[in-house]
Every structure is written in structure tokens, then in C-alpha cells.
Design an enzyme around this catalytic site. Structure first.
Site, PDB file in Angstrom:
ATOM      1  N   LYS B  81     -42.990 -71.210  81.922  1.00  9.83           N
ATOM      2  CA  LYS B  81     -43.113 -70.123  81.092  1.00  9.83           C
ATOM      3  C   LYS B  81     -41.729 -69.838  80.270  1.00  9.83           C
ATOM      4  O   LYS B  81     -40.711 -69.869  81.096  1.00  9.83           O
ATOM      5  CB  LYS B  81     -43.657 -68.799  81.649  1.00  9.83           C
ATOM      6  CG  LYS B  81     -43.929 -67.799  80.904  1.00  9.83           C
ATOM      7  CD  LYS B  81     -44.323 -66.645  82.043  1.00  9.83           C
ATOM      8  CE  LYS B  81     -44.620 -65.572  81.129  1.00  9.83           C
ATOM      9  NZ  LYS B  81     -45.131 -64.206  81.792  1.00  9.83           N
ATOM     10  N   SER B 156     -49.605 -62.217  80.969  1.00 12.41           N
ATOM     11  CA  SER B 156     -48.692 -62.598  79.841  1.00 12.41           C
ATOM     12  C   SER B 156     -48.550 -64.292  79.898  1.00 12.41           C
ATOM     13  O   SER B 156     -48.086 -64.926  79.006  1.00 12.41           O
ATOM     14  CB  SER B 156     -47.438 -62.013  79.868  1.00 12.41           C
ATOM     15  OG  SER B 156     -46.927 -62.314  81.139  1.00 12.41           O
ATOM     16  N   SER B 180     -49.887 -61.211  85.612  1.00 10.14           N
ATOM     17  CA  SER B 180     -49.492 -62.066  84.237  1.00 10.14           C
ATOM     18  C   SER B 180     -49.594 -63.507  84.747  1.00 10.14           C
ATOM     19  O   SER B 180     -49.729 -64.558  83.965  1.00 10.14           O
ATOM     20  CB  SER B 180     -48.077 -62.068  83.768  1.00 10.14           C
ATOM     21  OG  SER B 180     -48.255 -60.803  82.738  1.00 10.14           O
TER      22      SER B 180
END
Lengths: 506, 487
Positions: B81, B156, B180
Site C-alpha cells: 500500500k 482504504s 481498512s
């Protein structure tokens, strides 16, 4: 000179002497916030070295620069230092302390928050002992104990330098461990503030906690100042004075602010709560911001750091490293060595000098003589040579030897001074220098000296008569010829004693 | 037809690599080729460096050839990420603020993955500064759900879940502050684990809410999650909140710890707002556990209704302070319009941050303000304690809690324009972060429209081995995460 009656928000310069009649009707109340940089190998929350005068932005890493993802980790050595400061100043050490974020935007603050301590500082309470000036140089002044509110640990910020078109920032200083030592509003004059800072500074240097060099920003002071009519118990509106960046600026700035406030109130003005900037070069101050413009720091516990428990064992370990403070040392010197106050007031403020004295005094057994040599001769020579005690070639043992030579009558004072000067330059043994330069007294076996004395008395019947008539100083007339016969190497004490013995029976 | 390399599990590929049936270069090439093929429609990556990945793969093959394989991750392409620092690679947090920022250092998980021989592959899209539940808050572009390109991948960590589901990485790392990792895992049909707070170092993770953030694995199987967690977990002296704890061999423990587990069903997690198809799929998972002889009993977490409020006070308060460093002074976006220093802050931050980030900074600044601190932040911290206590009380009677991960399956891109509607996506995941517990989302089927559904297992603090074993008891049978979308 600018307008004495200027508004508080503008630049002010006050010429009113503090001895003006109105001043006596007011009492000043002063609290000091002193920032002391801790002498530590690395920064308080980052594994980066600390220092002064390095190439800009070389003492940095992702943590210091607040790069994305960087996290602080507490440096235990900084905590050791503040615990030591707390123990030296008689503070209570909190069993648990924690870290809070103080949020405000400024380019010298890489994270735009400062890691500090809000409601659980390391040290609570404590006091700083001060001495006010005595009635004369050789008279001890009044002592007071100024209570402290707290001491907490935080991180220093970077340094801005403003150019004509831009400003540059150097983060080398950012993250240096910094103590904030907050006093109670218990000081009442610029002189007390000066004495407070002097004493605090000495204690921190004594403890090896900081070098407290104000020119390098290692010690910085802000003052909260208010005035109130004498006898009034409530505190007046305080003004915070910033940028007091030398000890004399602290004294001058506070004196100036007290005069400014009295002048303002005297002509019917009202003190407003504000922060003012003192310019020591011009002796003026200027409003920085009012209470309305004060920051809301939005303190909250730093979620990146864990609270720290300080147990008894930790405190004991630090306590074992705590030195005797200057005033305690001074009391001991007065008592143990029977030194005059003047000597102690010079000796105790420099830990190395006090240690030097104690070693020399112990080796020669003549504390006052050793003290005199140090205060009069050693310090003068050090000053002339622009060097320090650490670099001095005269060891305490050398000095003790010199004192012993003089005391044993082997050197007259004038010769001893010559020996000292050479010893200071070369680091040689005093006896070796005295012998090489032929300064050592001729051996006073009694026979030779007595003969010279008899000859001198016989040669001057007039002086003999005067002495016999009770004029004691007439004895000096014999000493010259004796010294001449001895080629200047006779021990004056022995000469005096021998003459008196002979005169008594003449 | 054999499963293509890019859709195989980490465990399978590790075995193939170990047997020298394939090389890391071959595998990495396959993943890169797949990415080039599907990325125009999925858009899971913010940036990728194929040359760098291939160089890492070559180095990995060389290590293996000289008998210096570093374990099961050796040679496996893993996506990170774009909130995790990788030296000399972009670190944008999907924000304009950091659009041009290159990290000069590796985060701790990055260092550990390198140490385990993994091939670091690409910077995965996410909501800006990990704030959001759909990845639509990325300043660069939205990411599509590989199961339906008109829908969100969740967030997210939506880039991490979408890349995995689309075969653009073998495993990925996400970060989870309020769900997330787990919610996008559920929405994309993969496994996502949020470890116990403090198990995985946060050093090098762009901070959103420091007391809630955790990095965790996203994988195709629970076994893969066990392998990847083992590589990144463990104490780190650069993160003061990192726990000192023994790290078991999670993969080996999968077989060692068999149930039956006592499974608690929190009644507050099955109320209004739960999609019936999601509820049905989760109920089937519960039935599976019943079939394994597990005792299933209802439990109550009475403070659940306060989770969302509590989260949006604590998380935003911390965020308002954590994001203060993005000021355009030392790095990041700097406005060219500013007139003075204060204006520079205003303009740079106005231009650099998106709407959701600004909303949370403003909210967080407000709750910390003088006069409001006690009413909001301090009270939220007290409620947080009560929420954690609820969980710990429940764990007196049960071993794990089973809930839906998300109340709804993947929704349409642009569908949720109301921030509060978006916040409700995290209703089942937020409590876990507030309580600091480990939780895993396991895929458990599809809706009639073909959208993945996941259930969540929540474990005791540091009980990752038990949690993974319980999850594996379902996953090794059903393996919904092995299904592949048609792209």
C-alpha cells in the site's frame, strides 16, 4: 530616547530610574521559565547526534525531519539528565511521566507539534537557593529559596535565519533534549532573577547536565512579570518577556519591564496581558502578541510514546551521581577550612576550581594559603594566558608544594611569585625551579644568621636605643643589613625572631 | 486448466520456487504481464517499477541458486500500500501533498520483507492518507473492484485488495485504522488480517491515527496470511508502541491448534443496515463452524453503538496532529501562490489535501481545542476503554467472535457521496481497532450479483495463532479466495 509613555503595544523605552519615589509603592512579582539544553550524545527522540556549529541540516534523519512514517523513540540518557536536575534541586520525581503533543505551526518545528509534557512532568516542586548581594564584597548576602513549579522534558526546535528574500531553516538543533524549568512567581526584583539564574546555571553545570552557554542557546530565559501595590495579595496582570538571551539581559530586561509597568500604571494606564520581545542591545521591548492572539496548543497525549515509570532504583542510580551544590559547598568550605567568605565566593562557583582547591589544601594542609594562591595568582595567570583550569600545567600538588616551601621559610613571598610564574609556564616542580634560579633561602642553621644579626645591631646604636625606648618599628633598621649580608636569601621570619631574641638581651 | 502463476497462492508458489519448477524472474514476469494486461481497467497501482522488481527477482534467484533462500517469501512478488515507506520509491499516501515524494528510507515491514527475500512490487492505491472506505478519496484515480469494474474495491486499502483479486500481486500489505484491510478484503473476496495493535511495527507507515493504525497481510488464503504475518510481526525498537512478544510459527500453528472453538455472535452486529445476502452468507459460515462441532452462542457488546462516534473523535484528533507535518516547508507540495509564511501553510495545505482529509483535520482540531477537549477527546478515550472491556468480557465465554466484515457488498463508484453513509461501511470493523484486537476477514461466498462477501473473526489480544487456525478451519474447506474474477 523614545516616548516614555508609549502604549504597551508599541516599542517602549523607559528611562525612569528604579529608585524613583513611585517605585517604592509597588512590588514586582516575577516567575522565570528557563529552558536548558541537556548535554546528551543523541537527540531526545531520534538516534542522531547533537551539537553546535555543524553544517546546517547534517544532524538529521527521517525522525528529526518528520518524514512520513517516522516515529519517535525516547532517549533514556535525556531522562537520566532531567531526573538528575530534579534530584539536585530537591524536586519530587513523578513515579510516572508521559509525553504530550503541543500543536502549533512554525517552520522551525518539523512536525508542527512539539513533544513535551503537559500534566505529568518528570519533576514537581523543588527550589533554587539564591544569594543576594551583601553589604560589601566580603560580606555574605541574604539567602532565599525560590520554589519551583515543575521541570519537564521536551524537544528543542530548529533555527531560522531570515534573509532579504527568503528564510532558511536549520534542523540541527531540532530534537535536542530540552528541560523547561518553571519557577513559582516568587521573585521580586531583577537582582533576584539574576541571582536565580546564576545559581540555577551553576547547579546545572555542576551536575554535568548542561554547559548552559547562553551564546549557544543552551540556556534561554523567559520572564513573567507583574506588579502590584505593596501589601496587595492578588497578582497583577502579567506580561511575558521573551528573548532574554544573556544573564545581564535578563536583569536589564526585567528591570526595564518593571519600570515600564510602574510608569504605565502611574499615569493611569492598564497593563494588558501580552508577550513582549526584549532587545538587549537597545534596552527596549516590543509587543509580540496579545492574550487574544495566544496559541491554543491542543495538548493531547502522544500516541507514539509510552508513559515512563521511574522507580526508586532508577532514582538511586542517578542520586549516586549527584554532586554537592555550590552553596552547600560554600557552607562546608567556611566551616571545614575556615576560609574567609570572599575566598569561598570565588572558589565554589566553578566545580573544577573548588575541586582543585580541595586537592591542593589537602596536600599542603594550609587551606587559606592554598585558597589565596588560587584566587589571586592562579586565576590571574589563567586570565592573562586566556586559558582554562583544565589546560593548566600547575597541578594541585605543584601548588601545595609551593605553599609548603613558603610555609617552611624556604621561599620568601616575592621569590615564590617568581617560581609560580615559571611553574605556570613550564609545569615544572616548584623546588626544581627555586633551586635552578637560586631562590631558595640560605639554610638558617642559626650560627651565620645570628652573627649577621649581632653585626647589624652593633653597627646601629641609634636604632638600638630607639627600639629599647619602645619604638618597635626600629627593628626594621637592622633587617636591611642582615638581608644584604645574606644576599637576600634569609628567611624574614627567622631574621625577625633572631633579632628580637638578641635585642631582648642587648 | 492449471491455475496461472499470478493466481496461485503464496504457499503454492513458495513450493514451486523451492522445487525450482519456476524461478522468481518467471513469476515476477508473469505478475508484471498480468498487471500490464488488467491494470488499465483495475487501476490498483499508484506507481510500479518493473525493472526494479525484476532486479529483485534476479537477486532472489541468485540467492536460491547459491543455497541462501530466505524462506517461504523468497522470490514472491508482494505489493505494498502506498502508505508504507520503500527506499527510493514514491510514497504518496495517494495525496497531491506527497505526489512527488520519494522515500529516502525503508519502513520496518519493508526491511523485514526484504530480509525474507520478497520481491517488492508496486505502490498500491488507497484513500488519501488511508481515510476512506472506497479508495475513491485517492487524489490520483479511483480503483475498480475486479469483480465488477463499476464498483469500488473498498478502502482504504482498495488498491491492495483489488491488485490481489485481479492477479497483479501474490500477496499485499494494507493498513487498517478502522477496517481498512478487512473491509476491502471482504469486498474483493480475499483474506485480510488486522493484527493486534503493536504486533507489527508502524515505523515507516504514514501515520493516520497512531493509536489505531496497524499494517497487516492481504492474501488469497488464510495460510498465506499466516506466512506473511510471520515475516512482518515482532518487536521493533524504532516503534515505541511495538510489543515485546514471542512470534510463533503461525503457519505451523494452523495445523496444531484445532477447535472446536467457542464462537460468540455479537447481537449488535446483526441489526438494521445489514444486507440480507451478506447476512445469509455469514450465517452459512456460522453453520460451517457448527458442523465442526463448535459451540455458537450469542454475546453482547453493549457499547457498540458508540464505536463510530468514539472512532471519529480519536482518529481525527490524532490525524489533525499527524498531518500537521505536511506544510510544504521541508518536502511535499508547496504552493507557489503564497504571500507569506502563514499563507504558505494555508495555500499549500488547501491545494495539497483532498476534501475528506480536510474534513477530518478540521474535526480533529475542533475536538482537541481548548474547552472542548474534556467533552470530546477525554470522554472518547473513556468510552474506548469501555468498548475494549466489552470485548474482553465476551472473551471470558468464547474464543472468537464472528461477525460480518462489511454490512454491504461492494457498492457503485460514486454511489456514496454522503460522508456519514461512507462511515457506516466500517461499523463492524471499527470496534476492533478501538480495542486493539486482532481480526481477520475471510471470504465466504458471493451475492446473487456475483459480489464477494466476507465474515470477520475477532480474537483475543495477541491470539493471532488461534484466530488464524479458526479462520483456516473454514477457509481450507471453502477457499472462496481462490475464485478469480473474469476481467
Amino acid at each position: 530616547m523614545k516616548d516614555v509613555n508609549s502604549e504597551s503595544s508599541s516599542v517602549s523605552s523607559v528611562s525612569t530610574a528604579s529608585s524613583s519615589p513611585s517605585a517604592a509603592r509597588y512590588e514586582a512579582v516575577i516567575g522565570l521559565e528557563v529552558h536548558v539544553q541537556i548535554k546528551a550524545a543523541s537527540k531526545v527522540f531520534a538516534a542522531v547526534g547533537t551539537g553546535y556549529g555543524h553544517e546546517p541540516n547534517t544532524l538529521t534523519d527521517p525522525v528529526v525531519l518528520a518524514l512520513p512514517g517516522a516515529l519517535p523513540v525516547m532517549n533514556k540518557a535525556a531522562l537520566d539528565a532531567i531526573i538528575k536536575a530534579g534530584l539536585l534541586l530537591g524536586c519530587r520525581i513523578s513515579p510516572v511521566c508521559k509525553w504530550d503533543r503541543k500543536n502549533y505551526f512554525y517552520p522551525d518545528s518539523p512536525k508542527n507539534y512539539q513533544i513535551s509534557q503537559y500534566d505529568l512532568p518528570v519533576c514537581l516542586g523543588g527550589e533554587v537557593e539564591i544569594e543576594l548581594p551583601g553589604t560589601a564584597r566580603n560580606v555574605m548576602g541574604e539567602h532565599k529559596r525560590i520554589p519551583l513549579t515543575r521541570i519537564h522534558l521536551e524537544e528543542d526546535v530548529g533555527k531560522l535565519s531570515h534573509g532579504t528574500i527568503d528564510s532558511l531553516v536549520d534542523y540541527n538543533r531540532a530534537g535536542t533534549p530540552l528541560m523547561e524549568i518553571v519557577s513559582e512567581p516568587a521573585l521580586h526584583s531583577a537582582e533576584e532573577a539574576y541571582a536565580y539564574l546564576t545559581s540555577l546555571r551553576a547547579s546545572m553545570i555542576y551536575g554535568g547536565i548542561s554547559d548552559c552557554d547562553m551564546e549557544k542557546g543552551q540556556l534561554r530565559c523567559d520572564a513573567n512579570i507583574s506588579i502590584r501595590p505593596v501589601g496587595e495579595q492578588r497578582l497583577g496582570t502579567k506580561v511575558e518577556l521573551k528573548n532574554l538571551n544573556s544573564i545581564s539581559f535578563v536583569r536589564d530586561g526585567i528591570a526595564h519591564e518593571i519600570r515600564r509597568q510602574i510608569a504605565l500604571v502611574e499615569r493611569g494606564g492598564v497593563i494588558t496581558q501580552e508577550t513582549r520581545d526584549y532587545d538587549g542591545m537597545t534596552g527596549t521591548s516590543q509587543s509580540l502578541r496579545s492574550k487574544e492572539e495566544a496559541h491554543d496548543y491542543r495538548y493531547f497525549p502522544d500516541p507514539d510514546l509510552m508513559p515512563v515509570a521511574v522507580d526508586e532504583a532508577w532514582k538511586d542510580r542517578i542520586r549516586a551521581t549527584c554532586p554537592e551544590l555550590p552553596f552547600d559547598k560554600q557552607r562546608r568550605f567556611l566551616e571545614q577550612y575556615q576560609l574567609p567568605y570572599t575566598l569561598t565566593s570565588v572558589l565554589v562557583w566553578d566545580r573544577a576550581l573548588a575541586d582543585y582547591f580541595e586537592q591542593a589544601a589537602g596536600l599542603c594542609g594550609k587551606p587559606q594559603a592554598a585558597g589565596n594562591w588560587i584566587v589571586n595568582d592562579l586565576l590571574r595567570e589563567l586570565g592573562n594566558a586566556k586559558t582554562t583550569l583544565a589546560e593548566c600545567r600547575v597541578t594541585p600538588r605543584h601548588l601545595a608544594e609551593l605553599v609548603k616551601l613558603v610555609d617552611a621559610g624556604m621561599l620568601i613571598t616575592a621569590s615564590a611569585r617568581e617560581v609560580f610564574a615559571e611553574m605556570f609556564a613550564t609545569g615544572e616542580e616548584p623546588g626544581v625551579i627555586a633551586d635552578r634560579r637560586g631562590l631558595r633561602n640560605a639554610p638558617s642553621d642559626g650560627g651565620e644568621l645570628e652573627q649577621w644579626c649581632r653585626d647589624a645591631i652593633t653597627a646601629n646604636p641609634k636604632a638600638l636605643a630607639e627600639f629599647k625606648a619602645g619604638k618597635d618599628s626600629a627593628i626594621n633598621a637592622f633587617k636591611g643589613p642582615v638581608m644584604k649580608a645574606a644576599k637576600g636569601k634569609a628567611n624574614p621570619k627567622a631574621v625577625d625572631e633572631t633579632l628580637r631574641r638578641l635585642l631582648a638581651v642587648s | 486448466m492449471a491455475v496461472p502463476l499470478h493466481f496461485q497462492s503464496l504457499a503454492e508458489l513458495a513450493e514451486c520456487l523451492a522445487k525450482r519448477e519456476i524461478s522468481s524472474v518467471e513469476l515476477t514476469r508473469a505478475v508484471i504481464a498480468r498487471t500490464e494486461a488488467v491494470e488499465p481497467s483495475v487501476r490498483a497501482f499508484n506507481s510500479r517499477d518493473a525493472a526494479d522488481a525484476l532486479a529483485q527477482a534476479e537477486a532472489s534467484d541468485a540467492r536460491r541458486a547459491s543455497g541462501q533462500s530466505r524462506g517461504p517469501l523468497e522470490g514472491i512478488p508482494i505489493g505494498l500500500k502506498d502508505v508504507i515507506a520503500v527506499k527510493d520509491q514514491p510514497l504518496t499516501a495517494s495525496s497531491r501533498m506527497l505526489a512527488d515524494f520519494i522515500s529516502p528510507y525503508d519502513g520496518t515491514v519493508t526491511t523485514r520483507l526484504r530480509g525474507a527475500g520478497a520481491v517488492l512490487w508496486g505502490r498500491l492505491n488507497c484513500d488519501e492518507f488511508a481515510m476512506g472506505s472506497s479508495t475513491e478519496n485517492s487524489a490520483f484515480h479511483p480503483t475498480s473492484n475486479p469483480w465488477d469494474l463499476t464498483r469500488v474495491p473498498g478502502g482504504s486499502s482498495g488498491g491492495s485488495s483489488a491488485a490481489l483479486a485481479a492477479g497483479e500481486a501474490i500477496a499485499t500489505l494494507g493498513s487498517d485504522t478502522g477496517g481498512s484491510i478487512r473491509q476491502p478484503a471482504a469486498l474483493c473476496g480475499v483474506v485480510g488480517l488486522k493484527p493486534t495493535y503493536g504486533l507489527v511495527s508502524r515505523f515507516g507507515l504514514v501515520a493516520y491515527a497512531s493509536s489505531l493504525d496497524q499494517i497487516g497481510p492481504m492474501t488469497r488464503t488464510v495460510e498465506d496470511a499466516a506466512i506473511l504475518l510471520g515475516a512482518i510481526a515482532g518487536h521493533d525498537e524504532r516503534d515505541s508502541t511495538s510489543l515485546r512478544t514471542e512470534i510463533p510459527d503461525y503457519r505451523a500453528e494452523l495445523a496444531g491448534r484445532r477447535g472446536p472453538w467457542r464462537i460468540g455472535i455479537p447481537r449488535e452486529y446483526f441489526g438494521a443496515g445489514l444486507d440480507p445476502e451478506v447476512a445469509a452468507a455469514v450465517e452459512r459460515a456460522v453453520e460451517h463452524y457448527r458442523g465442526l462441532g463448535c459451540e455458537v452462542r450469542p454475546v453482547s457488546l453493549p457499547h457498540t453503538e458508540h464505536c463510530l462516534d468514539t472512532y471519529y473523535i480519536i482518529a481525527t484528533a490524532e490525524a489533525s496532529s499527524n498531518l500537521a507535518r505536511y506544510d510544504g516547508i521541508r518536502y511535499g507540495h508547496r504552493s507557489t501562490k503564497a504571500k507569506d509564511i502563514v499563507d504558505l501553510y494555508f495555500q499549500s495545505r488547501a491545494e495539497g489535501f483532498g476534501a475528506e482529509v480536510k474534513r477530518r483535520i478540521i474535526l480533529g482540531t475542533y475536538v482537541l481545542s481548548s474547552g472542548y477537549y474534556d467533552a470530546f477527546y477525554l470522554r472518547a478515550q473513556k468510552v474506548r476503554t469501555l468498548i475494549r472491556r466489552d470485548f474482553l468480557n465476551a472473551f471470558r465465554d468464547v474464543d472468537v467472535l464472528l461477525t460480518p466484515t462489511s454490512p454491504i457488498p461492494a457498492f457503485k463508484l460514486g454511489e456514496k457521496s454522503d460522508p456519514l453513509a461512507m462511515y457506516l461501511c466500517d461499523i463492524y470493523t471499527i470496534g476492533v481497532n478501538l480495542a486493539g484486537l486482532p481480526a481477520i476477514s475471510v471470504p465466504c461466498g458471493f451475492t446473487g450479483a456475483g459480489l464477494p462477501v466476507g465474515f470477520q473473526l475477532i480474537g483475543r489480544p495477541l491470539a493471532e495463532a488461534d484466530l488464524l487456525s479458526a479462520a483456516n478451519a473454514y477457509d481450507q474447506v471453502h477457499a472462496w479466495g481462490r475464485k478469480t474474477p473474469r476481467l
